[in-house]
Write a protein that holds these residues in place. Structure first.
Motif, mmCIF file in Angstrom:
data_model
loop_
_atom_site.group_PDB
_atom_site.id
_atom_site.type_symbol
_atom_site.label_atom_id
_atom_site.label_comp_id
_atom_site.label_asym_id
_atom_site.label_seq_id
_atom_site.Cartn_x
_atom_site.Cartn_y
_atom_site.Cartn_z
ATOM 1 N N VAL A 33 0.893 -1.473 -0.163
ATOM 2 C CA VAL A 33 0.325 -0.058 -0.078
ATOM 3 C C VAL A 33 1.097 1.469 0.181
ATOM 4 C CG1 VAL A 33 -1.980 1.416 1.533
ATOM 5 C CG2 VAL A 33 -2.540 -0.981 1.378
ATOM 6 N N ALA A 34 1.632 1.166 0.867
ATOM 7 C CA ALA A 34 3.193 2.152 1.003
ATOM 8 C C ALA A 34 3.701 2.584 -0.481
ATOM 9 C CB ALA A 34 3.570 2.022 1.993
ATOM 10 N N PHE A 35 4.181 1.644 -0.985
ATOM 11 C CA PHE A 35 5.153 1.805 -2.677
ATOM 12 C C PHE A 35 3.326 1.680 -3.880
ATOM 13 C CE2 PHE A 35 8.531 0.163 -1.219
ATOM 14 C CZ PHE A 35 9.512 0.843 -1.907
ATOM 15 N N GLY A 36 2.634 1.364 -3.289
ATOM 16 C CA GLY A 36 0.835 2.094 -4.159
ATOM 17 C C GLY A 36 0.925 3.750 -4.143
ATOM 18 N N LEU A 37 0.527 3.931 -2.816
ATOM 19 C CA LEU A 37 0.418 5.724 -2.842
ATOM 20 C C LEU A 37 1.755 6.170 -2.852
ATOM 21 C CD1 LEU A 37 -0.863 5.392 0.518
ATOM 22 C CD2 LEU A 37 -2.016 5.708 -1.053
ATOM 23 N N ASN A 38 2.604 6.018 -3.035
ATOM 24 C CA ASN A 38 4.070 6.478 -3.672
ATOM 25 C C ASN A 38 3.978 6.668 -5.229
ATOM 26 O OD1 ASN A 38 7.361 5.745 -4.002
ATOM 27 N ND2 ASN A 38 6.818 7.666 -3.367
ATOM 28 N N GLU A 39 4.007 5.530 -5.188
ATOM 29 C CA GLU A 39 3.315 5.871 -6.946
ATOM 30 C C GLU A 39 2.230 7.118 -7.896
ATOM 31 O OE1 GLU A 39 5.235 4.725 -9.870
ATOM 32 O OE2 GLU A 39 6.648 3.693 -8.093
#
Length: 339
Positions: A33-39
């Motif tokens: 989720v953290a990487f998705g939001l960072n994208e």
């Protein structure tokens, strides 16, 4: 060894895996989720999202996941620090020039010890001042995580320090370019100053971008040179704690933590030039993944009430540290002449 003895030898490992699995799955989900939001919002670091997300879901994490999350926090942090060494070769440091390298060393040392002193003045705990000083003077959340590995600070203090370095580092993205223009800094000098003043690598890139690609390249190398000082700083704190514990307890921290030696080893391998560029890119991604999973686990153990108690004092310390880093960086670059 009989089959029965062999089975008994394997059973604990199997039991441990089953015990840790729920927490590791939760950490993996939080990291995704953290990487998705960072994208979606690249300006926000995946590490920041991870720790904040962990804090937000802390009340919903099942008891069965706690052991795995604690394991991930400790082990992934240390492995992440080891792999961090692949991001910088000594050749890049030497190309900066003696003046800039001296400015890096002076800025890190003055801002580190100055922040610890400021922490006493504003009334935060010694552990909190140490974490903020480490994160603001060296490399943000990664440095805070590394220092926590040898100090075993309260989770609330670690989460607060990460939040502060994110808050003030994000503010620097807007303020540093404005200050650079007001001071009339050229691309080279502005890149050096941004690399010395801003906390996270992603924030450094964003802050230096308005001055062009050359400024960004210089800023990133200067920033990563600050990372080199992470190893001696963590080792130094570990030695101090070892001496203090030696007088009061039978068990003492190691003289130099193994993960610090690992960091130095990977930096030496990177400096040798034998590691292909695709491998270096992959290790950079893996490093961020490990830190994100660890910080999510760290955040999941935080209680918001305890986090808010540091409130105004933590904000005051973050402001003092940010201004201190920026002023010392500019002053030392001016005195040494930079590159």
């Amino acid at each position: 060894m009989t089959k029965a003895e062999s089975a008994r030898g394997r059973a604990p490992r199997s039991t441990t895996a089953r015990r840790l699995a729920p927490g590791l799955l939760v950490a993996a989900a939080g990291t995704a989720v953290a990487f998705g939001l960072n994208e979606l919002v690249p300006a926000i670091s995946a590490l920041t999202v991870a720790v904040v997300l962990g804090v937000l879901v802390a009340s919903f994490v099942p008891p069965a996941a706690q052991d795995g999350l604690r394991w991930a926090t400790k082990k992934f942090l240390r492995l992440g620090v080891v792999l961090l060494g692949f991001q910088l070769g000594l050749g890049e440091v030497f190309r900066l020039g003696a003046g800039t390298v001296l400015a890096v060393v002076v800025t890190v040392l003055v801002s580190f010890f100055g922040t610890i002193l400021a922490g006493r003045l504003v009334g935060v705990s010694r552990g909190m001042a140490l974490l903020v000083g480490t994160g603001f003077s060296i490399c943000g959340a990664s440095a805070i995580a590394a220092m926590d590995s040898v100090t075993e600070s309260d989770r609330e203090e670690v989460a607060t320090a990460v939040t502060l370095v994110t808050l003030y580092g994000s503010a620097a993205i807007a303020l540093v370019p404005l200050a650079g223009r007001a001071l009339g800094l050229g691309p080279q000098r502005f890149g050096e100053w941004a690399g010395l003043s801003v906390h996270e690598v992603a924030q450094v890139v964003a802050a230096a971008s308005p001055a062009g690609a050359a400024a960004v390249a210089t800023a990133v190398v200067v920033k990563l040179t600050r990372v080199v000082l992470l190893a001696p700083m963590v080792a130094g704190v570990s030695i101090v704690r070892r001496r203090r514990h030696g007088a009061t307890a039978g068990k003492r921290p190691p003289l130099v933590p193994l993960f610090v030696l690992g960091f130095l080893a990977t930096m030496a391998v990177r400096s040798s030039g034998v590691v292909p560029a695709p491998v270096l890119s992959a290790t950079s991604v893996v490093t961020t993944l490990l830190f994100a999973a660890a910080l999510f686990g760290l955040g999941s153990g935080v209680r918001i009430g305890a986090l808010l108690r540091t409130g105004r004092r933590g904000l005051a310390l973050g402001a003092v540290s940010t201004v201190l880093v920026a002023l010392v960086a500019y002053g030392t670059l001016t005195l040494t002449g930079g590159a």
